[in-house]
Write a protein that holds these residues in place. Structure first.
Motif, PDB file in Angstrom:
ATOM      1  N   GLN A 122     -23.345  24.525 -40.095  1.00 41.61           N
ATOM      2  CA  GLN A 122     -21.856  24.528 -40.409  1.00 41.61           C
ATOM      3  C   GLN A 122     -22.269  24.800 -41.315  1.00 41.61           C
ATOM      4  O   GLN A 122     -22.436  23.967 -42.826  1.00 41.61           O
ATOM      5  N   LYS A 123     -20.806  25.516 -42.078  1.00 44.80           N
ATOM      6  CA  LYS A 123     -20.563  25.355 -43.344  1.00 44.80           C
ATOM      7  C   LYS A 123     -20.136  23.444 -43.856  1.00 44.80           C
ATOM      8  O   LYS A 123     -20.005  23.272 -45.267  1.00 44.80           O
ATOM      9  N   ASP A 136     -19.767  20.973 -42.962  1.00 40.81           N
ATOM     10  CA  ASP A 136     -21.775  19.715 -42.522  1.00 40.81           C
ATOM     11  C   ASP A 136     -22.019  19.002 -43.665  1.00 40.81           C
ATOM     12  O   ASP A 136     -22.328  18.969 -44.060  1.00 40.81           O
ATOM     13  N   LYS A 191     -20.646  22.448 -32.331  1.00 40.56           N
ATOM     14  CA  LYS A 191     -20.573  23.158 -33.399  1.00 40.56           C
ATOM     15  C   LYS A 191     -22.036  22.994 -34.173  1.00 40.56           C
ATOM     16  O   LYS A 191     -22.290  22.740 -35.326  1.00 40.56           O
ATOM     17  N   GLY A 192     -22.915  24.320 -33.009  1.00 42.76           N
ATOM     18  CA  GLY A 192     -24.657  24.767 -33.195  1.00 42.76           C
ATOM     19  C   GLY A 192     -24.893  23.432 -33.838  1.00 42.76           C
ATOM     20  O   GLY A 192     -26.439  23.857 -33.261  1.00 42.76           O
TER      21      GLY A 192
END
Length: 537
Positions: free
Chosen positions: A71-72, A74, A418-419
């Motif tokens: 994730q950006k 992070d 979120k991933g």
């Protein structure tokens, strides 16, 4: 199970933390006070006030869990970049042939990452080709105090040597596989049977589950047991392996090195598995089952005994196979059992794939290796373990001494949804053993039943492993040996339906396919590593 799809996911997020924040972070947390900044560097706690490290850009290539995404926003990346003054570019893929191919292409193209993972076989080849850095000045108790304090003794790394040098080091691994058989307790209750405690009791339960209509539907549509042969081999899930003294992949018995898949005792294993098939108490499709197909049948109520991991029957894990079974039959009740209490259910694990540094990077930019080592050691510390497994203190967990209480709602919304990105960042300590770093983790969703299941499974006996990842002699492809081995296994099970000819076939693969030469070489490596002479027979 190897995932069918592979991912190649780069993430580059420059982050220039302020000097004050970098210094504040550098002085806190999980590293011992004498943790140095690199091979021969000045311990962080002893650096002059106001000093800082040169900012470096690091490129890493690691393995990841399937269905995960970085994730950006992070917090792990942010922490690492600020704490160590780096711009970290992390590339990740699920392990498998695609990952191996990408590494080979990358190294061949002269664009090696600053740190990467590879399989044991691949790392041996890279070392032989001169592509790997000598780790002696970089990986030691002075440069990686947490790694050696919590995960490895220095002497263990000598067993990981390859090509007469220290070119690779293992990342932390689980010492046990936490395997267990599970049985449908509700079926046992219906048939007035108890949880099996011995091999013979286990076989009798299989017969009852096959012939006595345990689900009460009036149909003969259930089997006592199933496994997955992947259309290739005799699954280790069959209890006949352990019954005949063959535990795990490799064993040490007295002064003997044993490869269980080619041992002479397999003749009896074949006979007993054939007898199971003749009785009809094992799923007839077991050999063709792939991945988790056999477990899927258990979930569907077609199989009453299965072997799986410690998560199989947990109430607190929404995706557990037990919960999936209950979604079909609310009365279903899977419980663990162990019919080999005195024998052992498996061997302790051996170190897995290593982390590596290219010789080109060590020669041209040794500071990149040193900084990478610092970060890896941080990930091996209690602080790094908490960050990459559970998240941020006060948000995703609370800490009282060494006890960690998880905030499951925050973990789900901030991480899993979120991933599930922590299942990328825990690449260095992908080990569900917080006790190794002195922590006790409390999951508020865990039931008393869950705790009892885990206590039961952790009580099982494991026998010592060979403690190293042995490599075959130069020029030997162990895959060719295994392929022919499995062909003969299938022939004995399904064509000849007898283990009588196993000694003859074994002799052929030991000579023509260089099995004896390979296992003699393995035995030599184990002997050198453990300081005791072992022979292969």
């Amino acid at each position: 199970m190897k995932p069918k799809s592979r991912t190649w996911k780069p993430l580059t997020i420059p982050l220039a933390g302020s000097l004050a924040l970098s210094l504040a972070l550098a002085g806190c947390g999980g590293q011992p006070a004498d943790n140095s900044n690199g091979a021969g560097g000045t311990p962080a706690a002893q650096q002059p006030a106001g000093s800082t490290k040169e900012k470096l850009t690091l490129n890493w290539f690691v393995t990841s869990e399937p269905n995960t995404n970085l994730q950006k926003d992070d917090f792990v990346l942010k922490t690492i970049q600020e704490k160590f003054n780096v711009e970290l570019k992390l590339q990740h893929m699920s392990p498998g042939t695609d990952y191996d191919s990408k590494i080979n292409v990358t190294l061949a193209g002269g664009d090696a990452p600053d740190m990467f993972f590879a399989t044991g076989t691949a790392s041996q080849k890279f070392a032989k080709d001169g592509l790997l850095a000598d780790l002696t000045p970089f990986v030691n108790p002075q440069t990686m105090p947490n790694y050696f304090k919590y995960w490895f003794e220095e002497k263990n790394l000598k067993a990981y040597a390859v090509e007469n040098g220290f070119f690779r080091a293992p990342y932390p691994y689980a010492t046990r596989a936490y395997r267990s058989y599970y049985v449908r307790k509700d079926w046992l209750d219906k048939l007035n049977l108890k949880v099996p405690q011995t091999y013979d009791e286990m076989m009798n339960v299989m017969r009852a589950f096959t012939f006595n209509d345990p689900d009460g539907n009036g149909k003969k549509d259930t089997y006592g047991f199933s496994a997955a042969g992947n259309g290739r081999q005799l699954s280790y899930d069959f209890p006949q392996w352990i019954k005949n003294g063959l535990i795990g992949g490799f064993m040490l018995e007295g002064d003997q090195f044993v490869d269980t898949q080619s041992d002479i005792r397999l003749a009896k294993v074949f006979d007993e598995v054939v007898e199971m098939m003749k009785e009809g108490i094992v799923d007839p499709d077991w050999f063709l089952n792939k991945g988790t197909q056999h477990i899927d049948k258990a979930v569907q109520g077609k199989v009453g005994i299965i072997l799986s991991d410690e998560k199989f029957a947990l109430d607190s894990l929404a995706t557990s196979y037990s919960n999936k079974t209950k979604s079909i039959n609310p009365n279903a009740d899977w419980v663990p059992f162990h019919p080999f209490k005195d024998t052992g259910i498996w061997t302790e694990n051996v170190p897995g794939s290593p982390f590596l540094f290219p010789s080109s990077v060590a020669a041209k930019a040794p500071e990149k290796v040193k900084r990478s080592v610092e970060i890896l050691d941080y990930l091996a510390s209690p602080e790094g373990f908490l960050l990459t497994h559970y998240g941020l203190e006060g948000k995703h967990y609370t800490k009282n001494g060494d006890t960690i209480t998880l905030n499951k709602a925050a973990i789900k919304s901030d991480i899993i949804d979120k991933g599930d990105f922590l299942n990328i960042w825990n690449f260095f300590t992908r080990v569900n053993e917080p006790e190794r770093v002195g922590l006790t983790v409390v999951d508020p969703d865990m039931t008393d039943r869950d705790r009892q299941i885990l206590q039961t499974i952790k009580s099982y006996k494991y026998i010592p492993s060979i403690q190293i990842s042995a490599a075959p002699p130069a020029g030997v492809n162990i895959g060719d040996f295994r392929t022919k081995l499995y062909e003969y296994h299938a022939k004995l099970l399904f064509e000849e339906k007898s283990g009588a000819n196993w000694p003859k076939y074994r002799e052929e693969i030991m000579t023509k396919y260089r099995g004896k030469e390979t296992f003699d070489f393995y035995a030599k490596q184990v002997s050198e590593a453990l300081g005791k002479t072992y022979v292969f027979k």
